[in-house]
Design a protein around this motif. Structure first.
Motif, PDB file in Angstrom:
ATOM      1  N   LEU A 281      48.174  29.275  10.334  1.00  0.00           N
ATOM      2  CA  LEU A 281      47.777  28.921  11.694  1.00  0.00           C
ATOM      3  C   LEU A 281      48.938  29.074  12.677  1.00  0.00           C
ATOM      4  O   LEU A 281      48.743  29.506  13.819  1.00  0.00           O
ATOM      5  CB  LEU A 281      47.242  27.491  11.723  1.00  0.00           C
ATOM      6  N   THR A 282      50.139  28.731  12.224  1.00  0.00           N
ATOM      7  CA  THR A 282      51.316  28.898  13.085  1.00  0.00           C
ATOM      8  C   THR A 282      51.526  30.365  13.438  1.00  0.00           C
ATOM      9  O   THR A 282      51.807  30.703  14.598  1.00  0.00           O
ATOM     10  CB  THR A 282      52.572  28.344  12.392  1.00  0.00           C
ATOM     11  N   LEU A 283      51.369  31.249  12.460  1.00  0.00           N
ATOM     12  CA  LEU A 283      51.528  32.683  12.717  1.00  0.00           C
ATOM     13  C   LEU A 283      50.472  33.192  13.700  1.00  0.00           C
ATOM     14  O   LEU A 283      50.776  33.980  14.608  1.00  0.00           O
ATOM     15  CB  LEU A 283      51.447  33.463  11.403  1.00  0.00           C
ATOM     16  N   VAL A 284      49.231  32.735  13.535  1.00  0.00           N
ATOM     17  CA  VAL A 284      48.150  33.164  14.427  1.00  0.00           C
ATOM     18  C   VAL A 284      48.414  32.702  15.860  1.00  0.00           C
ATOM     19  O   VAL A 284      48.314  33.496  16.814  1.00  0.00           O
ATOM     20  CB  VAL A 284      46.791  32.626  13.925  1.00  0.00           C
ATOM     21  N   ILE A 285      48.754  31.433  16.024  1.00  0.00           N
ATOM     22  CA  ILE A 285      49.018  30.899  17.367  1.00  0.00           C
ATOM     23  C   ILE A 285      50.272  31.531  17.950  1.00  0.00           C
ATOM     24  O   ILE A 285      50.345  31.821  19.157  1.00  0.00           O
ATOM     25  CB  ILE A 285      49.157  29.367  17.320  1.00  0.00           C
ATOM     26  N   PHE A 286      51.279  31.773  17.112  1.00  0.00           N
ATOM     27  CA  PHE A 286      52.520  32.417  17.553  1.00  0.00           C
ATOM     28  C   PHE A 286      52.236  33.799  18.142  1.00  0.00           C
ATOM     29  O   PHE A 286      52.710  34.135  19.241  1.00  0.00           O
ATOM     30  CB  PHE A 286      53.465  32.519  16.349  1.00  0.00           C
ATOM     31  N   ILE A 287      51.435  34.576  17.452  1.00  0.00           N
ATOM     32  CA  ILE A 287      51.067  35.915  17.949  1.00  0.00           C
ATOM     33  C   ILE A 287      50.282  35.798  19.252  1.00  0.00           C
ATOM     34  O   ILE A 287      50.503  36.552  20.213  1.00  0.00           O
ATOM     35  CB  ILE A 287      50.251  36.674  16.886  1.00  0.00           C
ATOM     36  N   GLY A 288      49.368  34.813  19.305  1.00  0.00           N
ATOM     37  CA  GLY A 288      48.583  34.607  20.520  1.00  0.00           C
ATOM     38  C   GLY A 288      49.445  34.249  21.715  1.00  0.00           C
ATOM     39  O   GLY A 288      49.226  34.739  22.838  1.00  0.00           O
ATOM     40  N   ILE A 289      50.453  33.397  21.497  1.00  0.00           N
ATOM     41  CA  ILE A 289      51.347  33.000  22.584  1.00  0.00           C
ATOM     42  C   ILE A 289      52.197  34.187  23.050  1.00  0.00           C
ATOM     43  O   ILE A 289      52.407  34.389  24.256  1.00  0.00           O
ATOM     44  CB  ILE A 289      52.248  31.819  22.142  1.00  0.00           C
ATOM     45  N   LEU A 290      52.692  34.968  22.089  1.00  0.00           N
ATOM     46  CA  LEU A 290      53.485  36.146  22.458  1.00  0.00           C
ATOM     47  C   LEU A 290      52.679  37.107  23.314  1.00  0.00           C
ATOM     48  O   LEU A 290      53.205  37.735  24.251  1.00  0.00           O
ATOM     49  CB  LEU A 290      53.977  36.859  21.193  1.00  0.00           C
ATOM     50  N   MET A 291      51.394  37.242  22.997  1.00  0.00           N
ATOM     51  CA  MET A 291      50.543  38.183  23.717  1.00  0.00           C
ATOM     52  C   MET A 291      50.184  37.705  25.115  1.00  0.00           C
ATOM     53  O   MET A 291      49.911  38.524  26.005  1.00  0.00           O
ATOM     54  CB  MET A 291      49.266  38.441  22.920  1.00  0.00           C
ATOM     55  N   ARG A 292      50.200  36.378  25.334  1.00  0.00           N
ATOM     56  CA  ARG A 292      49.703  35.849  26.608  1.00  0.00           C
ATOM     57  C   ARG A 292      50.775  35.111  27.410  1.00  0.00           C
ATOM     58  O   ARG A 292      50.453  34.397  28.358  1.00  0.00           O
ATOM     59  CB  ARG A 292      48.511  34.918  26.358  1.00  0.00           C
ATOM     60  N   SER A 293      52.043  35.270  27.029  1.00  0.00           N
ATOM     61  CA  SER A 293      53.118  34.611  27.779  1.00  0.00           C
ATOM     62  C   SER A 293      54.372  35.460  27.705  1.00  0.00           C
ATOM     63  O   SER A 293      54.429  36.444  26.976  1.00  0.00           O
ATOM     64  CB  SER A 293      53.399  33.216  27.204  1.00  0.00           C
ATOM     65  N   ASP A 294      55.381  35.058  28.461  1.00  0.00           N
ATOM     66  CA  ASP A 294      56.660  35.772  28.426  1.00  0.00           C
ATOM     67  C   ASP A 294      57.728  34.938  27.747  1.00  0.00           C
ATOM     68  O   ASP A 294      58.930  35.123  27.974  1.00  0.00           O
ATOM     69  CB  ASP A 294      57.105  36.140  29.843  1.00  0.00           C
ATOM     70  N   TYR A 295      57.321  33.996  26.898  1.00  0.00           N
ATOM     71  CA  TYR A 295      58.289  33.182  26.164  1.00  0.00           C
ATOM     72  C   TYR A 295      59.092  34.049  25.197  1.00  0.00           C
ATOM     73  O   TYR A 295      58.547  34.963  24.567  1.00  0.00           O
ATOM     74  CB  TYR A 295      57.588  32.090  25.351  1.00  0.00           C
ATOM     75  N   PRO A 296      60.393  33.777  25.043  1.00  0.00           N
ATOM     76  CA  PRO A 296      61.166  34.471  24.000  1.00  0.00           C
ATOM     77  C   PRO A 296      60.652  34.081  22.614  1.00  0.00           C
ATOM     78  O   PRO A 296      59.962  33.068  22.448  1.00  0.00           O
ATOM     79  CB  PRO A 296      62.596  33.979  24.237  1.00  0.00           C
ATOM     80  N   GLY A 297      60.999  34.877  21.612  1.00  0.00           N
ATOM     81  CA  GLY A 297      60.440  34.704  20.275  1.00  0.00           C
ATOM     82  C   GLY A 297      60.595  33.316  19.677  1.00  0.00           C
ATOM     83  O   GLY A 297      59.626  32.722  19.193  1.00  0.00           O
ATOM     84  N   GLU A 298      61.813  32.754  19.725  1.00  0.00           N
ATOM     85  CA  GLU A 298      62.037  31.434  19.112  1.00  0.00           C
ATOM     86  C   GLU A 298      61.233  30.356  19.807  1.00  0.00           C
ATOM     87  O   GLU A 298      60.635  29.490  19.148  1.00  0.00           O
ATOM     88  CB  GLU A 298      63.530  31.091  19.145  1.00  0.00           C
ATOM     89  N   LEU A 299      61.194  30.379  21.129  1.00  0.00           N
ATOM     90  CA  LEU A 299      60.460  29.362  21.874  1.00  0.00           C
ATOM     91  C   LEU A 299      58.962  29.476  21.606  1.00  0.00           C
ATOM     92  O   LEU A 299      58.274  28.459  21.431  1.00  0.00           O
ATOM     93  CB  LEU A 299      60.733  29.507  23.373  1.00  0.00           C
ATOM     94  N   ALA A 300      58.446  30.713  21.555  1.00  0.00           N
ATOM     95  CA  ALA A 300      57.025  30.912  21.258  1.00  0.00           C
ATOM     96  C   ALA A 300      56.692  30.396  19.859  1.00  0.00           C
ATOM     97  O   ALA A 300      55.658  29.743  19.653  1.00  0.00           O
ATOM     98  CB  ALA A 300      56.663  32.387  21.380  1.00  0.00           C
ATOM     99  N   PHE A 301      57.578  30.667  18.898  1.00  0.00           N
ATOM    100  CA  PHE A 301      57.358  30.180  17.526  1.00  0.00           C
ATOM    101  C   PHE A 301      57.385  28.657  17.487  1.00  0.00           C
ATOM    102  O   PHE A 301      56.551  28.021  16.837  1.00  0.00           O
ATOM    103  CB  PHE A 301      58.415  30.745  16.588  1.00  0.00           C
ATOM    104  N   ARG A 302      58.359  28.061  18.194  1.00  0.00           N
ATOM    105  CA  ARG A 302      58.490  26.602  18.180  1.00  0.00           C
ATOM    106  C   ARG A 302      57.271  25.942  18.812  1.00  0.00           C
ATOM    107  O   ARG A 302      56.758  24.939  18.315  1.00  0.00           O
ATOM    108  CB  ARG A 302      59.757  26.185  18.917  1.00  0.00           C
ATOM    109  N   LYS A 303      56.786  26.501  19.908  1.00  0.00           N
ATOM    110  CA  LYS A 303      55.600  25.946  20.545  1.00  0.00           C
ATOM    111  C   LYS A 303      54.388  26.069  19.632  1.00  0.00           C
ATOM    112  O   LYS A 303      53.578  25.138  19.518  1.00  0.00           O
ATOM    113  CB  LYS A 303      55.331  26.645  21.885  1.00  0.00           C
ATOM    114  N   ALA A 304      54.258  27.212  18.963  1.00  0.00           N
ATOM    115  CA  ALA A 304      53.132  27.414  18.044  1.00  0.00           C
ATOM    116  C   ALA A 304      53.207  26.441  16.874  1.00  0.00           C
ATOM    117  O   ALA A 304      52.221  25.771  16.538  1.00  0.00           O
ATOM    118  CB  ALA A 304      53.127  28.855  17.534  1.00  0.00           C
TER     119      ALA A 304
END
Length: 482
Positions: A281-304
């Motif tokens: 689920l973390t990987l799925v949400i992480f990919i979704g956040i990357l696609m719909r935001s401009d967060y850097p990779g670590e921050l997007a992963f942490r949020k997911a």
């Protein structure tokens, strides 16, 4: 015949214990120069009435059977609500009884839904009691009293059976009181460790202890309006992720891990499903956040990772509004409300062990159809699951989903839109906190009518005690004399 006098003795001890547990909140009121009178009066009332009840029935030592166990557990949570709401109501910080009940039930059931609109304006002592209600309810007040009641001459085995979450029966010790004590040692130890790490990470000691209480309880109450989003610290948020994960893990497995029995952890089908689902689920949400935001990779992963672990473990802390990432992620987060952590953890909702049994049994049913005369056992953790347990789990899932549907229908009939009704009922029944609609991760429950709040409060209790403990009291054969 139900031994009501023996139950009265237990209720007296419980009331007294609630009064004792209020005293640390008085301490924080004094430290911050606040008016401690509401909490002092509440503690005094609990101690006084508890003492009267206990000594009035002290001579009654009837055996607590399973039937009394279910009644005691339900009454205990009602008693905790009645006395636990007193500091909120007497302080006049909460305007109505329905609000005070909702906030208290949300705390004790570790739901984390709140009617408070400005948390940071609340007195420090009252906020600490608010956090304490979640810590008390986290592992279950009954588990605590099982460890203490033998000193009072009160048996606790049936209480533990009635209150302990999930269908598992693993024990770390053959004596039930020793099991309860060891679980609480782990619970307290992890709470202390989380406090120290939050403190090292930059929280004040007051905020650190509050957040550690609600993290280990998988409760999600915060001392900040923005919840964990207030702390723009990777260290603090990763600490929260780790301890939420541990709190959502079966405490028996944590014990086995601490004593070096790692094979018991690795062979747990539920733990593998729990950890695997969090990763996926973390990987799925992480990919979704990357696609719909401009967060850097670590921050997007942490949020997911934070949102997934927080929702699945039913903690309910927030670092981001997951509804801003589109309907797909919002729907996934809504479905996560029905997962829950592990059985034997402080998490709520359905629990992974039930999902594992359901999915495995459904898969094996295809094999049984092809080979109708074959004996096809269901194996979990290397052991065969009996038909009685399978039937219990299937019934639980049916009743849980039926309760969800009826609850959502009821709330919608009271005048709320369907999305909000579905979200509110799902999150209250699952003891999660944030949901969808008008009760999303940045919203609260203040706008609901008293009637709606009372219904949602009942659903929180129903979910925390895993349906059967309360619903069995409404059956006629429960009250028939043996």
């Amino acid at each position: 015949m139900i031994h009501f006098k023996a139950i009265g003795k237990i209720m007296g001890a419980l009331m007294f214990l609630i009064g004792v547990l209020m005293l640390p909140a008085v301490f924080f009121s004094w430290i911050y120069g606040e008016n401690s009178t509401p909490i002092v009066i509440s503690a005094a009332i609990s101690l006084f009435i508890g003492t009267i009840f206990y000594f009035s029935f002290a001579k009654y030592d009837q055996l607590i059977r399973k039937r009394e166990g279910y009644l005691v557990v339900t009454l205990s949570w009602v008693i905790m609500t009645i006395f636990g709401m007193l500091p909120f109501f007497l302080s006049a910080e909460v305007s109505s009884i329905s609000d005070a009940v909702f906030e208290t039930v949300s705390g004790l059931t570790t739901t984390g839904a709140s009617i408070l609109t400005d948390i940071e304006a609340m007195p420090k002592g009252l906020l600490f009691w608010r956090s304490m209600t979640q810590w008390i309810g986290g592992l279950g007040i009954i588990v605590l009293t099982v460890a203490i009641f033998p000193l009072l001459g009160i048996g606790g085995s049936e209480l533990f059976v009635a209150e302990s979450p999930g269908p598992t029966s693993d024990k770390v010790h053959p004596r039930i009181s020793e099991t309860a004590k060891r679980l609480w040692y782990i619970y307290v130890g992890l709470t202390v460790l989380a406090t120290l790490l939050y403190w090292v990470g930059g929280m004040t000691f007051y905020d650190a202890i509050n957040h550690s209480l609600t993290t280990m309880a998988t409760g999600g109450f915060s001392t900040k309006n923005a919840s964990m989003a207030f702390y723009d610290s990777a260290f603090i948020q990763y600490v929260a992720i780790v301890f939420m994960f541990l709190a959502g893990t079966n405490f028996t497995l944590i014990y086995f891990g601490l004593v070096g029995k790692f094979s018991r952890v690795l062979k747990s089908d539920e733990f593998k499903a729990y950890a695997g689902a969090l990763i996926l689920l973390t990987l799925v949400i992480f990919i979704g956040i990357l696609m719909r935001s401009d967060y850097p990779g670590e921050l997007a992963f942490r949020k997911a990772a934070f949102q997934v672990v927080s929702i699945v473990t039913t903690t309910g802390f927030v670092t981001d509004d997951y509804t801003q990432y589109g309907m797909g992620i919002t729907f996934i987060c809504f479905m996560m409300l029905f997962l829950g952590g592990s059985a034997g953890s402080t998490a709520g909702s359905i629990k992974f062990v039930r999902h594992v049994v359901f999915l495995k049994n459904s898969w094996l049913e295809f094999k049984r159809i092809v080979h109708p005369r074959a004996i096809v056992p269901l194996i979990i953790n290397g052991e065969m699951v009996t038909g009685r347990i399978i039937n219990n789990i299937m019934n639980f899932l049916l009743i849980y989903l039926s309760t969800f549907v009826v609850g959502a229908l009821t709330i919608s009939v009271l005048g709320y839109d369907l999305e909000t009704s579905l979200g509110a009922v799902a999150t209250c029944l699952g003891n999660v906190g944030p949901a969808i609609g008008k009760v999303g991760p940045v919203d609260n429950f203040a706008f609901f009518s008293p009637a709606a709040k009372n219904i949602l409060s009942f659903l929180m209790l129903l979910g925390r005690l895993e349906l059967f403990t309360i619903l069995i009291l409404f059956t006629p054969f429960f009250w028939r004399a043996n």
